[in-house]
Design a protein around this motif. Structure first.
Motif, PDB file in Angstrom:
ATOM      1  N   LEU A  92       0.802  -1.583  -0.285  1.00 17.12           N
ATOM      2  CA  LEU A  92       0.233  -0.167   0.190  1.00 17.12           C
ATOM      3  C   LEU A  92       0.873   1.467   0.160  1.00 17.12           C
ATOM      4  O   LEU A  92       2.167   1.905   1.252  1.00 17.12           O
ATOM      5  CB  LEU A  92      -0.572   0.042   0.795  1.00 17.12           C
ATOM      6  N   LEU A  93       1.457   2.061  -1.469  1.00 14.36           N
ATOM      7  CA  LEU A  93       1.657   2.877  -0.958  1.00 14.36           C
ATOM      8  C   LEU A  93       0.565   4.384  -1.074  1.00 14.36           C
ATOM      9  O   LEU A  93       0.151   4.767  -1.055  1.00 14.36           O
ATOM     10  CB  LEU A  93       1.979   3.586  -2.544  1.00 14.36           C
ATOM     11  N   VAL A  94       1.205   4.923   0.529  1.00 17.99           N
ATOM     12  CA  VAL A  94       0.336   6.134   0.488  1.00 17.99           C
ATOM     13  C   VAL A  94       1.373   7.279   0.220  1.00 17.99           C
ATOM     14  O   VAL A  94       2.574   7.860   1.178  1.00 17.99           O
ATOM     15  CB  VAL A  94       0.302   6.076   1.984  1.00 17.99           C
ATOM     16  N   GLU A  95       0.892   8.016  -0.541  1.00 16.81           N
ATOM     17  CA  GLU A  95       1.672   9.452  -0.752  1.00 16.81           C
ATOM     18  C   GLU A  95       0.914  10.650  -1.925  1.00 16.81           C
ATOM     19  O   GLU A  95       0.094   9.995  -2.880  1.00 16.81           O
ATOM     20  CB  GLU A  95       2.783   9.129  -2.476  1.00 16.81           C
ATOM     21  N   ASP A  96       0.570  11.742  -1.305  1.00 16.40           N
ATOM     22  CA  ASP A  96       0.084  12.683  -2.037  1.00 16.40           C
ATOM     23  C   ASP A  96       0.681  13.700  -3.212  1.00 16.40           C
ATOM     24  O   ASP A  96      -1.201  13.862  -3.597  1.00 16.40           O
ATOM     25  CB  ASP A  96      -0.282  13.233  -0.709  1.00 16.40           C
ATOM     26  N   ASN A  97       1.566  13.689  -3.076  1.00 21.87           N
ATOM     27  CA  ASN A  97       2.428  14.279  -4.417  1.00 21.87           C
ATOM     28  C   ASN A  97       2.688  12.791  -5.379  1.00 21.87           C
ATOM     29  O   ASN A  97       3.429  12.318  -5.547  1.00 21.87           O
ATOM     30  CB  ASN A  97       3.944  14.294  -4.342  1.00 21.87           C
ATOM     31  N   ALA A  98       1.799  13.938  -6.657  1.00 20.31           N
ATOM     32  CA  ALA A  98       1.625  11.950  -8.011  1.00 20.31           C
ATOM     33  C   ALA A  98       2.663  11.883  -8.543  1.00 20.31           C
ATOM     34  O   ALA A  98       3.086  10.657  -9.258  1.00 20.31           O
ATOM     35  CB  ALA A  98       0.745  12.733  -8.978  1.00 20.31           C
ATOM     36  N   VAL A  99       3.665  12.688  -8.836  1.00 16.40           N
ATOM     37  CA  VAL A  99       4.540  12.510  -9.617  1.00 16.40           C
ATOM     38  C   VAL A  99       5.242  11.667  -8.549  1.00 16.40           C
ATOM     39  O   VAL A  99       5.972  10.468  -8.320  1.00 16.40           O
ATOM     40  CB  VAL A  99       5.531  13.939  -9.859  1.00 16.40           C
ATOM     41  N   ASN A 100       6.349  11.297  -7.225  1.00 10.32           N
ATOM     42  CA  ASN A 100       6.413  11.248  -6.288  1.00 10.32           C
ATOM     43  C   ASN A 100       5.805   9.862  -6.395  1.00 10.32           C
ATOM     44  O   ASN A 100       6.630   8.156  -5.758  1.00 10.32           O
ATOM     45  CB  ASN A 100       6.441  11.885  -4.587  1.00 10.32           C
ATOM     46  N   ARG A 101       4.588   9.813  -5.861  1.00 19.33           N
ATOM     47  CA  ARG A 101       3.701   8.449  -6.325  1.00 19.33           C
ATOM     48  C   ARG A 101       4.166   7.719  -7.279  1.00 19.33           C
ATOM     49  O   ARG A 101       4.391   6.336  -7.097  1.00 19.33           O
ATOM     50  CB  ARG A 101       2.142   8.379  -6.072  1.00 19.33           C
ATOM     51  N   LEU A 102       3.856   8.461  -8.510  1.00 19.26           N
ATOM     52  CA  LEU A 102       4.514   7.289  -9.586  1.00 19.26           C
ATOM     53  C   LEU A 102       5.364   6.809  -9.786  1.00 19.26           C
ATOM     54  O   LEU A 102       6.097   5.358 -10.308  1.00 19.26           O
ATOM     55  CB  LEU A 102       3.972   8.184 -10.839  1.00 19.26           C
ATOM     56  N   PHE A 103       6.468   7.695  -9.487  1.00 15.04           N
ATOM     57  CA  PHE A 103       7.632   7.401  -8.698  1.00 15.04           C
ATOM     58  C   PHE A 103       7.920   6.139  -8.468  1.00 15.04           C
ATOM     59  O   PHE A 103       9.209   5.078  -8.931  1.00 15.04           O
ATOM     60  CB  PHE A 103       9.100   8.618  -9.201  1.00 15.04           C
ATOM     61  N   VAL A 104       7.811   6.289  -7.284  1.00 10.89           N
ATOM     62  CA  VAL A 104       8.169   4.927  -6.219  1.00 10.89           C
ATOM     63  C   VAL A 104       7.084   3.596  -6.413  1.00 10.89           C
ATOM     64  O   VAL A 104       7.519   2.342  -6.316  1.00 10.89           O
ATOM     65  CB  VAL A 104       7.455   4.778  -4.905  1.00 10.89           C
ATOM     66  N   ARG A 105       5.817   3.571  -7.368  1.00 17.53           N
ATOM     67  CA  ARG A 105       5.092   2.676  -7.925  1.00 17.53           C
ATOM     68  C   ARG A 105       5.501   2.257  -9.019  1.00 17.53           C
ATOM     69  O   ARG A 105       6.107   0.454  -9.013  1.00 17.53           O
ATOM     70  CB  ARG A 105       3.553   3.815  -8.399  1.00 17.53           C
ATOM     71  N   LYS A 106       6.736   2.566  -9.984  1.00 21.74           N
ATOM     72  CA  LYS A 106       7.542   2.329 -11.165  1.00 21.74           C
ATOM     73  C   LYS A 106       8.602   1.078 -10.644  1.00 21.74           C
ATOM     74  O   LYS A 106       8.264   0.372 -10.970  1.00 21.74           O
ATOM     75  CB  LYS A 106       7.564   3.138 -11.808  1.00 21.74           C
ATOM     76  N   VAL A 107       9.076   2.051  -9.709  1.00 19.06           N
ATOM     77  CA  VAL A 107       9.550   1.233  -8.700  1.00 19.06           C
ATOM     78  C   VAL A 107       9.843  -0.480  -8.356  1.00 19.06           C
ATOM     79  O   VAL A 107      10.425  -1.293  -8.453  1.00 19.06           O
ATOM     80  CB  VAL A 107      10.751   1.812  -7.628  1.00 19.06           C
ATOM     81  N   LEU A 108       8.872  -0.575  -7.171  1.00 14.58           N
ATOM     82  CA  LEU A 108       8.130  -1.249  -6.724  1.00 14.58           C
ATOM     83  C   LEU A 108       7.768  -2.133  -7.922  1.00 14.58           C
ATOM     84  O   LEU A 108       7.440  -3.208  -7.484  1.00 14.58           O
ATOM     85  CB  LEU A 108       7.477  -0.975  -5.646  1.00 14.58           C
ATOM     86  N   GLU A 109       7.103  -2.115  -9.012  1.00 17.59           N
ATOM     87  CA  GLU A 109       6.426  -2.509  -9.726  1.00 17.59           C
ATOM     88  C   GLU A 109       6.970  -3.188 -10.047  1.00 17.59           C
ATOM     89  O   GLU A 109       7.007  -4.290 -10.277  1.00 17.59           O
ATOM     90  CB  GLU A 109       5.130  -2.378 -10.872  1.00 17.59           C
ATOM     91  N   LYS A 110       8.074  -2.966 -11.150  1.00 14.88           N
ATOM     92  CA  LYS A 110       8.905  -3.066 -11.750  1.00 14.88           C
ATOM     93  C   LYS A 110      10.439  -4.330 -11.001  1.00 14.88           C
ATOM     94  O   LYS A 110      10.739  -4.617 -11.857  1.00 14.88           O
ATOM     95  CB  LYS A 110      10.367  -2.027 -11.981  1.00 14.88           C
ATOM     96  N   SER A 111       9.719  -4.054  -9.616  1.00 11.37           N
ATOM     97  CA  SER A 111      11.031  -4.955  -9.138  1.00 11.37           C
ATOM     98  C   SER A 111       9.762  -5.606  -7.675  1.00 11.37           C
ATOM     99  O   SER A 111      10.419  -7.586  -7.913  1.00 11.37           O
ATOM    100  CB  SER A 111      11.688  -4.516  -7.808  1.00 11.37           C
ATOM    101  N   GLY A 112       8.819  -6.331  -9.033  1.00 11.30           N
ATOM    102  CA  GLY A 112       7.818  -7.092  -8.937  1.00 11.30           C
ATOM    103  C   GLY A 112       6.571  -6.898  -7.970  1.00 11.30           C
ATOM    104  O   GLY A 112       6.194  -8.402  -7.630  1.00 11.30           O
ATOM    105  N   MET A 113       6.331  -5.967  -7.693  1.00 14.41           N
ATOM    106  CA  MET A 113       5.423  -6.284  -6.195  1.00 14.41           C
ATOM    107  C   MET A 113       4.379  -5.584  -7.034  1.00 14.41           C
ATOM    108  O   MET A 113       3.793  -5.116  -8.022  1.00 14.41           O
ATOM    109  CB  MET A 113       5.590  -4.463  -4.739  1.00 14.41           C
TER     110      MET A 113
END
Length: 217
Positions: free
Chosen positions: A94-115
């Motif tokens: 569960l990624l909780v972040e109000d900044n859209a760009v930061n949220r997208l960045f962290v999501r991409k990192v975690l998704e590319k890592s398999g989550m």
């Protein structure tokens, strides 16, 4: 502020109260510089005031709304480091972040890592998602509107979430780290986020049955 003084306060070295006994010091340049900066960007600063009651200052700027493509491009510029990371992660986060760009960045990192990633824009939304589903990890920004990360971590713990919570924050002093731990977080990463550090810390949190005391960078 009187009508007469409102005409002066944006002029350099001008103050509404120029007496020697005034409560606040200053050179009278702040509003002048602020207006010049605003106007140089196509905007302006204005004031509405009632004498002895209060003042309202407004900043108007011409801004365009960022599109999903713009945010993907901004995140992509920060992702080259991910190519050299071989570590794979599993589970739901569960990624909780109000900044859209930061949220997208962290999501991409975690998704590319398999989550698998579920996003929430603030703490209230995160708590609602938690009651509906289960997660192996929570990645939590600490500075958010509506319900900040400290309140969110405590609320998740109160609701029975026993999994690891990773705090993300630009405040990286020892007292800030301790505040995150006191709120119920298990690890701590300072912003700006480093890809390899994010993956390494998440892997450690997911792999250990007993959560480490914390990681500060």
């Amino acid at each position: 502020i009187s009508d007469a003084e409102q005409q002066k306060i944006f002029q350099p070295f001008s103050q509404a109260d120029a007496s020697h006994s005034r409560r606040y010091t200053g050179t009278g340049l702040g509003l002048s510089i602020a207006r010049q900066l605003a106007r140089s960007q196509g905007g302006d600063i204005s004031v509405f005031s009632e004498l002895n009651k209060g003042s309202h200052f407004s900043l108007a700027m011409p801004l365009s709304q960022a599109t999903e493509v713009d945010m993907r491009d901004a995140a992509a510029q920060q992702l080259p480091e991910l190519a050299g990371t071989a570590m794979e992660l599993k589970g739901r986060v569960l990624l909780v972040e109000d900044n859209a760009v930061n949220r997208l960045f962290v999501r991409k990192v975690l998704e590319k890592s398999g989550m698998q990633v579920v996003e929430a824009e603030d703490g209230r939304e995160a708590c609602r998602y938690y009651t509906e589903d289960s997660f192996d990890l929570v990645v939590l920004d600490m500075q958010m509107p509506v319900m900040d990360g400290y309140e969110t971590a405590q609320a998740l713990r109160d609701r029975g979430f026993a999994g690891p919570i990773l705090a993300l924050t630009a405040n990286v002093l020892a007292v800030d780290r301790q505040r995150c731990m006191d709120a119920g977080c298990d690890a701590f990463l300072g912003k700006p986020i480093r890809v390899k550090q994010l993956i390494t810390v998440c892997a450690g949190l997911l792999a250990q049955p007993e959560i480490p005391e914390g990681v500060a960078t």
